[in-house]
Design a protein around this motif. Structure first.
Motif, PDB file in Angstrom:
ATOM      1  N   TYR A 156      -5.808  11.101   4.517  1.00 33.42           N
ATOM      2  CA  TYR A 156      -6.013   9.656   4.350  1.00 33.42           C
ATOM      3  C   TYR A 156      -6.443   9.273   2.923  1.00 33.42           C
ATOM      4  N   SER A 174      -4.581   6.245   1.420  1.00 33.09           N
ATOM      5  CA  SER A 174      -5.002   4.935   1.961  1.00 33.09           C
ATOM      6  C   SER A 174      -6.318   4.507   1.330  1.00 33.09           C
ATOM      7  N   ILE A 186      -2.248  -1.795   3.367  1.00 37.44           N
ATOM      8  CA  ILE A 186      -3.266  -0.764   3.636  1.00 37.44           C
ATOM      9  C   ILE A 186      -3.215  -0.312   5.103  1.00 37.44           C
ATOM     10  N   LYS A 220      -0.367   2.018   5.146  1.00 31.99           N
ATOM     11  CA  LYS A 220      -0.710   3.318   4.526  1.00 31.99           C
ATOM     12  C   LYS A 220      -1.514   4.173   5.502  1.00 31.99           C
ATOM     13  N   ILE A 221      -2.472   3.556   6.188  1.00 32.93           N
ATOM     14  CA  ILE A 221      -3.301   4.319   7.127  1.00 32.93           C
ATOM     15  C   ILE A 221      -2.416   4.893   8.239  1.00 32.93           C
ATOM     16  N   ASP A 257      -0.248   7.679   6.660  1.00 32.47           N
ATOM     17  CA  ASP A 257      -1.087   8.867   6.402  1.00 32.47           C
ATOM     18  C   ASP A 257      -1.446   9.576   7.708  1.00 32.47           C
TER      19      ASP A 257
END
Ligand code: HEM
Length: 124
Positions: A34, A37, A83, A86-87, A90
């Motif tokens: 992560y 992120s 975001i 991205k999380i 990831d």
């Protein structure tokens, strides 16, 4: 008139708390996947929001148009979607959040460029 300088800096500080808590969690639990992120939370969330707030503070004429308020919501909405995306990525999931968020974030940055070019004083 909206205090966009204050709103941007306040939100940037919320982002840095969230980014630091997230960074502490990912480090402590060895969830290094992560890291990306976390970096975007801090850089797009904290650093860019505070910089946009400081631009509004140094150049108060930027606040005069409705474009400025729209820019704030487009940018912050864009990075929130980015975001979240991205999380999810990831974490190994597929999502459109990242693509949509990226485009909205670029639009937000472009709106800031237009705002600055249009409304920042051209002479001292
Ligand atoms: C309490 C505060 C923070 C903690 C505990 C923390 C923790 C971490 C950890 C554990 C990593 C992953 C390192 C690795 O992959 O080996 C990381 C990466 C990173 N952090 Fe932080 N961090 C903090 C604050 C910040 C802030 C304020 C920023 C930027 C303004 C930042 C930017 C980055 C960047 C750019 C990376 C690299 C990400 C990557 O390689 O994908 N961090 N952080």
């Amino acid at each position: 008139m909206q205090r966009l300088d204050r709103n941007y800096i306040l939100l940037g500080l919320v982002w840095v708390i969230a980014g630091m808590v997230f960074g502490t969690w990912l480090g402590a639990t060895n969830h290094m996947n992560y890291g990306n992120s976390h970096a975007h939370m801090n850089l797009l969330g904290f650093v860019a929001s505070v910089l946009f707030g400081l631009l509004h503070h140094v150049y108060p004429t930027l606040r005069n148009s409705r474009l400025a308020v729209a820019q704030f919501f487009v940018y912050e909405g864009g990075i929130l979607l980015l975001i979240i995306g991205k999380i999810l990525v990831d974490g190994g999931q597929e999502t459109l959040f990242l693509q949509i968020g990226s485009l909205v974030t670029i639009l937000g940055a472009l709106m800031m460029l237009i705002l600055f070019a249009k409304d920042a004083p051209k002479t001292a």
